[in-house]
Write a protein that holds these residues in place. Structure first.
Motif, PDB file in Angstrom:
ATOM      1  N   LYS A  69     -21.135  42.965  19.806  1.00 33.02           N
ATOM      2  CA  LYS A  69     -20.066  43.011  20.806  1.00 33.02           C
ATOM      3  C   LYS A  69     -18.741  42.713  20.117  1.00 33.02           C
ATOM      4  O   LYS A  69     -18.637  41.749  19.360  1.00 33.02           O
ATOM      5  CB  LYS A  69     -20.331  41.970  21.888  1.00 33.02           C
ATOM      6  CG  LYS A  69     -19.317  41.959  23.006  1.00 33.02           C
ATOM      7  CD  LYS A  69     -19.709  40.933  24.062  1.00 33.02           C
ATOM      8  CE  LYS A  69     -18.738  40.941  25.221  1.00 33.02           C
ATOM      9  NZ  LYS A  69     -19.095  39.918  26.206  1.00 33.02           N
ATOM     10  N   ASN A  71     -15.002  41.756  21.076  1.00 31.44           N
ATOM     11  CA  ASN A  71     -14.125  41.350  22.164  1.00 31.44           C
ATOM     12  C   ASN A  71     -12.686  41.769  21.917  1.00 31.44           C
ATOM     13  O   ASN A  71     -11.979  42.144  22.851  1.00 31.44           O
ATOM     14  CB  ASN A  71     -14.193  39.832  22.366  1.00 31.44           C
ATOM     15  CG  ASN A  71     -15.564  39.380  22.804  1.00 31.44           C
ATOM     16  OD1 ASN A  71     -16.269  40.088  23.517  1.00 31.44           O
ATOM     17  ND2 ASN A  71     -15.959  38.212  22.356  1.00 31.44           N
ATOM     18  N   SER A  72     -12.245  41.662  20.659  1.00 33.28           N
ATOM     19  CA  SER A  72     -10.864  42.034  20.352  1.00 33.28           C
ATOM     20  C   SER A  72     -10.706  42.274  18.858  1.00 33.28           C
ATOM     21  O   SER A  72     -11.484  41.764  18.048  1.00 33.28           O
ATOM     22  CB  SER A  72      -9.892  40.939  20.794  1.00 33.28           C
ATOM     23  OG  SER A  72     -10.101  39.760  20.022  1.00 33.28           O
ATOM     24  N   ASP A  83     -12.781  39.307  16.947  1.00 33.83           N
ATOM     25  CA  ASP A  83     -13.608  38.353  17.680  1.00 33.83           C
ATOM     26  C   ASP A  83     -14.725  39.126  18.363  1.00 33.83           C
ATOM     27  O   ASP A  83     -14.483  40.185  18.947  1.00 33.83           O
ATOM     28  CB  ASP A  83     -12.786  37.614  18.741  1.00 33.83           C
ATOM     29  CG  ASP A  83     -11.853  36.590  18.121  1.00 33.83           C
ATOM     30  OD1 ASP A  83     -12.292  35.861  17.211  1.00 33.83           O
ATOM     31  OD2 ASP A  83     -10.683  36.523  18.537  1.00 33.83           O
ATOM     32  N   GLY A  84     -15.935  38.597  18.262  1.00 37.97           N
ATOM     33  CA  GLY A  84     -17.067  39.271  18.879  1.00 37.97           C
ATOM     34  C   GLY A  84     -18.310  38.427  18.805  1.00 37.97           C
ATOM     35  O   GLY A  84     -18.243  37.200  18.701  1.00 37.97           O
ATOM     36  N   SER A 100     -21.338  33.921  18.885  1.00 41.45           N
ATOM     37  CA  SER A 100     -19.938  34.345  18.891  1.00 41.45           C
ATOM     38  C   SER A 100     -19.316  33.997  17.547  1.00 41.45           C
ATOM     39  O   SER A 100     -19.636  32.966  16.956  1.00 41.45           O
ATOM     40  CB  SER A 100     -19.170  33.640  20.006  1.00 41.45           C
ATOM     41  OG  SER A 100     -19.640  34.052  21.259  1.00 41.45           O
ATOM     42  N   ARG A 102     -15.863  35.016  14.526  1.00 40.89           N
ATOM     43  CA  ARG A 102     -14.580  35.622  14.181  1.00 40.89           C
ATOM     44  C   ARG A 102     -14.657  36.114  12.740  1.00 40.89           C
ATOM     45  O   ARG A 102     -15.104  35.395  11.855  1.00 40.89           O
ATOM     46  CB  ARG A 102     -13.452  34.613  14.325  1.00 40.89           C
ATOM     47  CG  ARG A 102     -12.115  35.136  13.810  1.00 40.89           C
ATOM     48  CD  ARG A 102     -10.981  34.217  14.132  1.00 40.89           C
ATOM     49  NE  ARG A 102     -10.600  34.492  15.525  1.00 40.89           N
ATOM     50  CZ  ARG A 102      -9.676  33.821  16.181  1.00 40.89           C
ATOM     51  NH1 ARG A 102      -9.046  32.821  15.614  1.00 40.89           N
ATOM     52  NH2 ARG A 102      -9.377  34.140  17.425  1.00 40.89           N
ATOM     53  N   THR A 122     -18.535  28.508  22.041  1.00 44.72           N
ATOM     54  CA  THR A 122     -18.096  28.914  23.371  1.00 44.72           C
ATOM     55  C   THR A 122     -18.719  27.994  24.402  1.00 44.72           C
ATOM     56  O   THR A 122     -19.669  27.264  24.126  1.00 44.72           O
ATOM     57  CB  THR A 122     -18.506  30.369  23.673  1.00 44.72           C
ATOM     58  OG1 THR A 122     -19.924  30.460  23.602  1.00 44.72           O
ATOM     59  CG2 THR A 122     -17.878  31.339  22.705  1.00 44.72           C
ATOM     60  N   ASN A 126     -20.564  29.796  30.160  1.00 42.18           N
ATOM     61  CA  ASN A 126     -20.149  31.198  30.079  1.00 42.18           C
ATOM     62  C   ASN A 126     -21.253  32.041  29.454  1.00 42.18           C
ATOM     63  O   ASN A 126     -21.490  33.174  29.878  1.00 42.18           O
ATOM     64  CB  ASN A 126     -18.858  31.338  29.273  1.00 42.18           C
ATOM     65  CG  ASN A 126     -17.663  30.807  30.025  1.00 42.18           C
ATOM     66  OD1 ASN A 126     -17.702  30.641  31.244  1.00 42.18           O
ATOM     67  ND2 ASN A 126     -16.601  30.508  29.299  1.00 42.18           N
ATOM     68  N   GLU A 130     -23.180  35.240  31.135  1.00 39.01           N
ATOM     69  CA  GLU A 130     -23.324  36.539  30.500  1.00 39.01           C
ATOM     70  C   GLU A 130     -24.781  36.967  30.475  1.00 39.01           C
ATOM     71  O   GLU A 130     -25.107  38.139  30.712  1.00 39.01           O
ATOM     72  CB  GLU A 130     -22.767  36.520  29.077  1.00 39.01           C
ATOM     73  CG  GLU A 130     -21.259  36.475  29.039  1.00 39.01           C
ATOM     74  CD  GLU A 130     -20.706  36.414  27.620  1.00 39.01           C
ATOM     75  OE1 GLU A 130     -21.486  36.584  26.656  1.00 39.01           O
ATOM     76  OE2 GLU A 130     -19.489  36.204  27.475  1.00 39.01           O
TER      77      GLU A 130
END
Length: 134
Positions: A69, A71-72, A83-84, A100, A102, A122, A126, A130
């Motif tokens: 994934k 994210n950005s 980030d993912g 998660s 970076r 994280t 959250n 998910e």
């Protein structure tokens, strides 16, 4: 040596092309993105130069490390920050579906001069949301 910073869109394209090569586990293609004296900082170890970068990639491919994934992806001057979340056989052995993280890539003259991969903590609530599809 003058550091020629590519435009932001070019750095994003380079970073994405590297991530694509990594996902395909194409070692030769991955190595093309790195400067000869590049470093990769991963899990409290710094891998240096062509041989170190090669060994780092081989280890990650053996663990089947995958970015699952994104994210950005942002660019700040000569640095791309992604980030993912990642998964791997080693994470699965610890009963972790994903972690998660970076990725920070600093470019010089169109090549990755340094890279750093770091986990990001994280909020566990959250993560549970998910998992439940929220």
């Amino acid at each position: 040596m003058d550091n020629q910073v590519a435009p932001q869109t070019d750095l994003k394209i380079l970073a994405q092309a590297y991530l694509d090569a990594f996902h395909a586990q194409d070692l030769d293609r991955c190595l093309e993105f790195f400067a000869d004296d590049a470093t990769v900082d991963f899990n409290k170890t710094v891998y240096t130069g062509r041989q170190g970068i090669t060994e780092w990639h081989k280890d990650r491919f053996a663990a089947n490390l995958k970015m699952i994934k994104m994210n950005s992806m942002t660019v700040d001057g000569d640095t791309v920050i992604v980030d993912g979340a990642v998964s791997s056989k080693r994470l699965a052995a610890w009963r972790l579906k994903a972690l998660s993280g970076r990725v920070t890539m600093k470019f010089e003259n169109g090549k990755i001069k340094s890279g750093k991969l770091a986990p990001r903590m994280t909020n566990p609530f959250n993560m549970m949301r998910e998992d439940m599809g929220a």
